[in-house]
Design a protein around this motif. Structure first.
Motif, PDB file in Angstrom:
ATOM      1  N   TYR A  14       0.835  -1.206   0.000  1.00 10.32           N
ATOM      2  CA  TYR A  14       0.000   0.000   0.000  1.00 10.32           C
ATOM      3  C   TYR A  14       0.868   1.255   0.000  1.00 10.32           C
ATOM      4  CZ  TYR A  14      -3.601   3.347   1.337  1.00 10.32           C
ATOM      5  OH  TYR A  14      -4.447   4.422   1.364  1.00 10.32           O
ATOM      6  N   VAL A  15       1.866   1.261   0.860  1.00 10.86           N
ATOM      7  CA  VAL A  15       2.743   2.422   0.987  1.00 10.86           C
ATOM      8  C   VAL A  15       3.518   2.663  -0.303  1.00 10.86           C
ATOM      9  CG1 VAL A  15       4.813   3.262   2.181  1.00 10.86           C
ATOM     10  CG2 VAL A  15       2.921   2.291   3.499  1.00 10.86           C
ATOM     11  N   LEU A  16       3.953   1.619  -0.959  1.00 11.02           N
ATOM     12  CA  LEU A  16       4.765   1.756  -2.164  1.00 11.02           C
ATOM     13  C   LEU A  16       3.949   1.933  -3.439  1.00 11.02           C
ATOM     14  CD1 LEU A  16       7.472  -0.915  -1.288  1.00 11.02           C
ATOM     15  CD2 LEU A  16       7.680   1.586  -1.146  1.00 11.02           C
ATOM     16  N   ASP A  17       2.641   1.747  -3.358  1.00 11.85           N
ATOM     17  CA  ASP A  17       1.772   1.902  -4.525  1.00 11.85           C
ATOM     18  C   ASP A  17       1.733   3.372  -4.947  1.00 11.85           C
ATOM     19  OD1 ASP A  17      -0.363   2.098  -6.341  1.00 11.85           O
ATOM     20  OD2 ASP A  17      -1.498   0.523  -5.321  1.00 11.85           O
ATOM     21  N   LYS A  18       2.013   3.633  -6.213  1.00 10.93           N
ATOM     22  CA  LYS A  18       2.046   5.006  -6.751  1.00 10.93           C
ATOM     23  C   LYS A  18       0.704   5.726  -6.556  1.00 10.93           C
ATOM     24  CE  LYS A  18       6.175   5.592  -8.484  1.00 10.93           C
ATOM     25  NZ  LYS A  18       7.056   6.595  -7.931  1.00 10.93           N
ATOM     26  N   GLU A  19      -0.391   4.982  -6.559  1.00  9.35           N
ATOM     27  CA  GLU A  19      -1.718   5.591  -6.367  1.00  9.35           C
ATOM     28  C   GLU A  19      -1.863   6.210  -4.970  1.00  9.35           C
ATOM     29  OE1 GLU A  19      -4.957   3.052  -7.396  1.00  9.35           O
ATOM     30  OE2 GLU A  19      -4.078   2.521  -9.335  1.00  9.35           O
ATOM     31  N   ASN A  20      -1.037   5.788  -4.016  1.00 16.27           N
ATOM     32  CA  ASN A  20      -1.116   6.295  -2.642  1.00 16.27           C
ATOM     33  C   ASN A  20       0.004   7.282  -2.329  1.00 16.27           C
ATOM     34  OD1 ASN A  20      -3.293   4.503  -2.218  1.00 16.27           O
ATOM     35  ND2 ASN A  20      -1.851   2.856  -1.859  1.00 16.27           N
ATOM     36  N   GLU A  21       0.748   7.680  -3.350  1.00 21.40           N
ATOM     37  CA  GLU A  21       1.918   8.532  -3.146  1.00 21.40           C
ATOM     38  C   GLU A  21       1.558   9.863  -2.468  1.00 21.40           C
ATOM     39  OE1 GLU A  21       5.692  10.325  -5.662  1.00 21.40           O
ATOM     40  OE2 GLU A  21       4.294   8.946  -6.638  1.00 21.40           O
ATOM     41  N   GLU A  22       0.481  10.493  -2.897  1.00 24.94           N
ATOM     42  CA  GLU A  22       0.084  11.782  -2.312  1.00 24.94           C
ATOM     43  C   GLU A  22      -0.263  11.630  -0.830  1.00 24.94           C
ATOM     44  OE1 GLU A  22      -3.428  14.957  -3.052  1.00 24.94           O
ATOM     45  OE2 GLU A  22      -2.384  14.254  -4.866  1.00 24.94           O
ATOM     46  N   GLU A  23      -0.971  10.563  -0.499  1.00 26.46           N
ATOM     47  CA  GLU A  23      -1.318  10.305   0.907  1.00 26.46           C
ATOM     48  C   GLU A  23      -0.062  10.074   1.745  1.00 26.46           C
ATOM     49  OE1 GLU A  23      -3.797   7.125   3.681  1.00 26.46           O
ATOM     50  OE2 GLU A  23      -3.786   6.856   1.494  1.00 26.46           O
ATOM     51  N   MET A  24       0.880   9.298   1.199  1.00 22.33           N
ATOM     52  CA  MET A  24       2.118   9.013   1.932  1.00 22.33           C
ATOM     53  C   MET A  24       2.937  10.287   2.121  1.00 22.33           C
ATOM     54  SD  MET A  24       1.818   5.901   2.691  1.00 22.33           S
ATOM     55  CE  MET A  24       0.047   6.060   2.634  1.00 22.33           C
ATOM     56  N   GLU A  25       2.969  11.146   1.102  1.00 24.04           N
ATOM     57  CA  GLU A  25       3.679  12.417   1.233  1.00 24.04           C
ATOM     58  C   GLU A  25       3.024  13.289   2.309  1.00 24.04           C
ATOM     59  OE1 GLU A  25       3.826  14.086  -2.699  1.00 24.04           O
ATOM     60  OE2 GLU A  25       5.435  12.734  -3.327  1.00 24.04           O
ATOM     61  N   GLY A  26       1.708  13.246   2.397  1.00 28.31           N
ATOM     62  CA  GLY A  26       0.990  13.987   3.438  1.00 28.31           C
ATOM     63  C   GLY A  26       1.358  13.496   4.830  1.00 28.31           C
TER      64      GLY A  26
END
Length: 86
Positions: A14-26
């Protein structure tokens, strides 16, 4: 991102999925902001004193339950706490 040893592979995916990149950056931005606010000399001194007070409480409870007599004098005086926080 709730994680445990049981779901570590799903969390990593989940963390490495590009679709979640914005959430992880937040999440990272939020963590960095918290660190900037809390990792100051004043905040660290407050935290150290709180931890020492917790240690003193635990130590005194232990002493009360053991064969030793608890001292009437606190291990950390309020004057010392105030001096360190200032």
């Amino acid at each position: 991102v709730p994680a445990s040893i049981e779901n570590v592979t799903q969390v990593a995916a989940y963390v490495l999925d590009k679709e979640n990149e914005e959430e992880m950056e937040g999440i990272v931005d939020s963590a960095n902001s918290w660190c900037k606010r809390k990792m100051t000399k004043k905040e660290m001194a407050k935290d150290i004193m709180l931890q020492l007070e917790k240690y003193e409480t635990a130590f005194n409870e232990y002493m009360q339950e053991s064969m030793y007599t608890r001292s009437k004098t606190p291990l950390i005086s309020n004057d010392v706490v105030n001096d360190l926080v200032e």
